[in-house]
Scaffold this motif. Sequence first.
Motif, short mmCIF file in Angstrom:
data_model
loop_
_atom_site.label_atom_id
_atom_site.label_comp_id
_atom_site.label_asym_id
_atom_site.label_seq_id
_atom_site.Cartn_x
_atom_site.Cartn_y
_atom_site.Cartn_z
N LEU A 217 0.82 -1.21 0.00
CA LEU A 217 0.00 0.00 0.00
C LEU A 217 0.85 1.26 0.00
O LEU A 217 0.56 2.22 -0.71
CB LEU A 217 -0.92 -0.02 1.22
N ASN B 180 3.45 2.75 -3.81
CA ASN B 180 2.90 4.05 -4.22
C ASN B 180 3.74 5.19 -3.64
O ASN B 180 3.26 6.31 -3.48
CB ASN B 180 1.46 4.20 -3.73
N ARG C 268 -5.81 5.24 -1.96
CA ARG C 268 -5.45 4.05 -2.72
C ARG C 268 -6.53 2.98 -2.75
O ARG C 268 -6.65 2.24 -3.74
CB ARG C 268 -4.15 3.44 -2.17
#
Length: 286
Positions: free
Chosen positions: A8, A12, A152
């Motif tokens: 997660l 990113n 996200r």
Amino acid sequence: MSLTINQLVDDNLELFSLPEVVMRAVDLINDPDSSAVDIGKVISDDPGLTARLLKIVNSPFYNFPSRIDTVSRAITVVGTLELLDLILATSVIKKFNGIPTDLVDMDEFWSHSLYSGIAARTLARRHRAPNTERYFIAGLLHNIGALVIYQRIPDIAAEALTRAREGNEILFQVEQELLGFHHGDVGARLLEQWRLPDAFQTAVRYHHTPMAAETFQLETAIVHLADIIASSVQTADAESGRVPPMDDGAWELVGLPIDSMEALVNETDVAFDEARAVIIPRADVA
């Protein structure tokens, strides 16, 4: 859901990384051999950051008698640790945008976060803790992991928020059930990637369960209480729409008398009103 915290956050990281000038400034501030001139030169490479910092240090939040017109002078007057607070605060707030507005009101989110940061610093000062500046950033960033989740995986975030707001459930526990981790874990990982101190990471990870922290328990307890104070004063927090439960052990650890609460809130209110317009103007969080 088969998703890890590292996936997660780390997958990113470009999306969530702080500007290079901020990371360089953080490294210099943490370097005992660096000088105010060294730090000032790095920050001055970013005119926007320089302008924001000078606007803040010349605001009623500090109320200095004469105008400060250079970053190196600001460092000398404010101090490197408090300048780090301002750099991180303004940069992080500008970094997070594009959050679905049906999930969270960003103005309310950052108002709650800023109030929590100021309350944490106020609590630390009244406890006579050392290095009280660090409590401001830990309080400000305690919910930062929630923004990663909102951005996200908004569908899961929406499900968790709905269950917390409409049911009798606690948000971080719902996240744990749905994801296997919660926003405190995500925030701690992000702060690790930003090379922020372990004390910040621990306080963010355990801000809902402070007595579970094996290290930096005082810092974590203070951030926990600051979050609850902010939620109480502002009616509810930006996560779940209600005041989170307090861990009695945290209050006992901080050791402040209950009759000090009114004065503490009044002091925090004044500082918040002075900081709000310059640190999180609506144009930055819209």
